[in-house]
Design a protein around this motif. Structure first.
Motif, PDB file in Angstrom:
ATOM      1  N   LEU A 182       0.828  -1.200   0.000  1.00  0.00           N
ATOM      2  CA  LEU A 182       0.000   0.000   0.000  1.00  0.00           C
ATOM      3  C   LEU A 182       0.869   1.259   0.000  1.00  0.00           C
ATOM      4  CD1 LEU A 182      -2.970   0.663  -0.082  1.00  0.00           C
ATOM      5  CD2 LEU A 182      -3.019   0.652   2.422  1.00  0.00           C
ATOM      6  N   GLN A 209      -7.317  10.453  -5.481  1.00  0.00           N
ATOM      7  CA  GLN A 209      -6.824   9.091  -5.721  1.00  0.00           C
ATOM      8  C   GLN A 209      -6.468   8.386  -4.422  1.00  0.00           C
ATOM      9  OE1 GLN A 209      -4.153   8.491  -9.277  1.00  0.00           O
ATOM     10  NE2 GLN A 209      -4.044  10.728  -9.158  1.00  0.00           N
ATOM     11  N   ARG A 250      -7.668   9.073  -1.492  1.00  0.00           N
ATOM     12  CA  ARG A 250      -8.897   8.833  -0.743  1.00  0.00           C
ATOM     13  C   ARG A 250      -9.561   7.531  -1.204  1.00  0.00           C
ATOM     14  NH1 ARG A 250     -11.042  13.505  -1.504  1.00  0.00           N
ATOM     15  NH2 ARG A 250     -12.494  13.016  -3.174  1.00  0.00           N
ATOM     16  N   VAL A 251      -9.584   7.314  -2.512  1.00  0.00           N
ATOM     17  CA  VAL A 251     -10.175   6.082  -3.051  1.00  0.00           C
ATOM     18  C   VAL A 251      -9.328   4.875  -2.661  1.00  0.00           C
ATOM     19  CG1 VAL A 251     -10.711   4.831  -5.178  1.00  0.00           C
ATOM     20  CG2 VAL A 251     -11.336   7.245  -4.963  1.00  0.00           C
ATOM     21  N   LEU A 252      -8.009   5.005  -2.788  1.00  0.00           N
ATOM     22  CA  LEU A 252      -7.106   3.905  -2.460  1.00  0.00           C
ATOM     23  C   LEU A 252      -7.286   3.468  -1.011  1.00  0.00           C
ATOM     24  CD1 LEU A 252      -4.643   2.086  -3.238  1.00  0.00           C
ATOM     25  CD2 LEU A 252      -3.185   3.949  -2.369  1.00  0.00           C
ATOM     26  N   LEU A 253      -7.444   4.432  -0.121  1.00  0.00           N
ATOM     27  CA  LEU A 253      -7.552   4.132   1.313  1.00  0.00           C
ATOM     28  C   LEU A 253      -9.002   3.953   1.763  1.00  0.00           C
ATOM     29  CD1 LEU A 253      -4.846   6.674   2.539  1.00  0.00           C
ATOM     30  CD2 LEU A 253      -4.602   4.196   2.266  1.00  0.00           C
ATOM     31  N   GLN A 254      -9.914   3.990   0.804  1.00  0.00           N
ATOM     32  CA  GLN A 254     -11.332   3.732   1.070  1.00  0.00           C
ATOM     33  C   GLN A 254     -11.900   4.697   2.111  1.00  0.00           C
ATOM     34  OE1 GLN A 254     -11.761  -0.457   1.994  1.00  0.00           O
ATOM     35  NE2 GLN A 254     -11.018  -1.110  -0.005  1.00  0.00           N
ATOM     36  N   ARG A 255     -11.589   5.967   1.943  1.00  0.00           N
ATOM     37  CA  ARG A 255     -12.119   6.989   2.826  1.00  0.00           C
ATOM     38  C   ARG A 255     -13.385   7.600   2.206  1.00  0.00           C
ATOM     39  NH1 ARG A 255     -11.436   5.299   6.792  1.00  0.00           N
ATOM     40  NH2 ARG A 255     -12.251   7.243   7.696  1.00  0.00           N
ATOM     41  N   PRO A 256     -14.326   8.051   3.026  1.00  0.00           N
ATOM     42  CA  PRO A 256     -15.578   8.614   2.504  1.00  0.00           C
ATOM     43  C   PRO A 256     -15.368   9.962   1.825  1.00  0.00           C
ATOM     44  CG  PRO A 256     -15.476   8.833   4.885  1.00  0.00           C
ATOM     45  CD  PRO A 256     -14.314   7.978   4.496  1.00  0.00           C
ATOM     46  N   GLU A 257     -16.384  10.400   1.082  1.00  0.00           N
ATOM     47  CA  GLU A 257     -16.270  11.615   0.285  1.00  0.00           C
ATOM     48  C   GLU A 257     -16.152  12.882   1.132  1.00  0.00           C
ATOM     49  OE1 GLU A 257     -19.391  11.868  -2.530  1.00  0.00           O
ATOM     50  OE2 GLU A 257     -18.662  10.198  -3.761  1.00  0.00           O
TER      51      GLU A 257
END
Length: 291
Positions: free
Chosen positions: A147, A248, A250-257
């Motif tokens: 990661l 990017q 945020r998506v990689l770490l699966q964080r909310p919007e």
């Protein structure tokens, strides 16, 4: 008839002047509207770094209900620590000397760091004050090598574009003396990466949104406390604000919007051959004004 003929050029001139005034006024109003509607072109500004306090996702306001915080909070007695003047001076001097040793270190060892230390420094950062005590921060700790490498790939790809296109010659030239570029080896070697996200709004247990006042300022204060806690524990980092990487990552770490990346900190011990720029700090008289 002769009188009318002689006055015709005068009438024409007056009409031309009136037309010119009207057109100038119309163009002026249009320019004002355009100025209001257009934002200055600053391609290096990361949208994720904008504070959302004043404009909390306007397009979503009508779709979901917002709710304020609870009205009543119990107040309890408080007694703070009190030191003698001599002890205050000694403690403040010792703390200054500790933090004055803090440097931005880009050459970090892969030597393991106790996880409990990371837990404690983030707990410390979480003691930060925040607007209306909303605590609008999320600290994502990354230790998985795969990661970390994915984060490095995202950051280096965007940073190369930043250096070559977005940042501009002045910014790039100012960084040359620090010998920095888009290659971020420390993102692989540091045992931990801490990514600090600001929550532009929160969620209540019932699913409704709550406003996070001054979210960027609040999270920035927490970051300062985190840097002090790391220094106190004998760990080092470099404050990294990778422009245009937030979505990017945020998506990689699966964080909310509702979370936007504010800062990325590689954390660890310096390499044995680590170097830092020979910089000096401004003296007290240059940074403090007493009135």
């Amino acid at each position: 008839m002769a009188l009318f003929s002689s006055l015709t050029p005068v009438f024409i001139a007056i009409i031309c002047v009136l037309i010119g005034v009207i057109m100038k006024k119309t163009n002026g109003e249009k320019e004002k509207r355009d100025t209001k509607s257009k934002h200055p072109s600053r391609p290096w500004v990361d949208e994720d770094l904008k504070d959302g306090t004043d404009h909390p996702l306007e397009e979503e306001e009508g779709e979901e209900e917002w709710q304020g915080l609870e009205e009543n909070v119990a107040h309890v007695p408080f007694t703070g620590e009190r030191y003698s003047e001599a002890e205050m001076i000694k403690r403040s001097q010792t703390f200054y000397e500790l933090l004055n040793k803090r440097r931005s270190v880009r050459f970090l060892s892969d030597e393991p760091v106790p996880r409990e230390v990371i837990d404690n420094v983030i707990r410390t950062a979480g003691t930060s004050p925040s607007g209306a005590h909303t605590e609008p921060w999320t600290f994502v700790v990354v230790q998985d090598p795969h990661l970390k490498h994915k984060i490095r790939e995202i950051v280096e790809e965007e940073e190369e574009i930043n250096y070559k296109k977005r940042m501009g010659d002045r910014w790039v030239n100012d960084l040359k003396r620090l010998r920095t570029n888009w290659i971020k080896e420390y993102l692989d070697t540091a045992p931990y990466l801490i990514l600090i996200f600001k929550q532009v709004y929160g969620r209540l247990p019932n699913g409704k949104k709550k406003t996070h006042y001054y979210n960027e300022i609040s999270v920035s204060i927490a970051c300062g406390i985190l840097l002090a806690a790391l220094q106190n524990a004998g760990l080092y980092t470099v404050t990294s604000t990778p422009l245009n990487c937030g979505p990017q990552l945020r998506v990689l770490l699966q964080r909310p919007e509702n979370e936007k990346l504010l800062l990325l900190l590689p954390v660890g011990y310096p390499k044995k051959d680590a170097t830092v720029p020979a910089l000096t700090r401004k003296p007290l008289e240059d940074i403090m004004v007493v009135v």
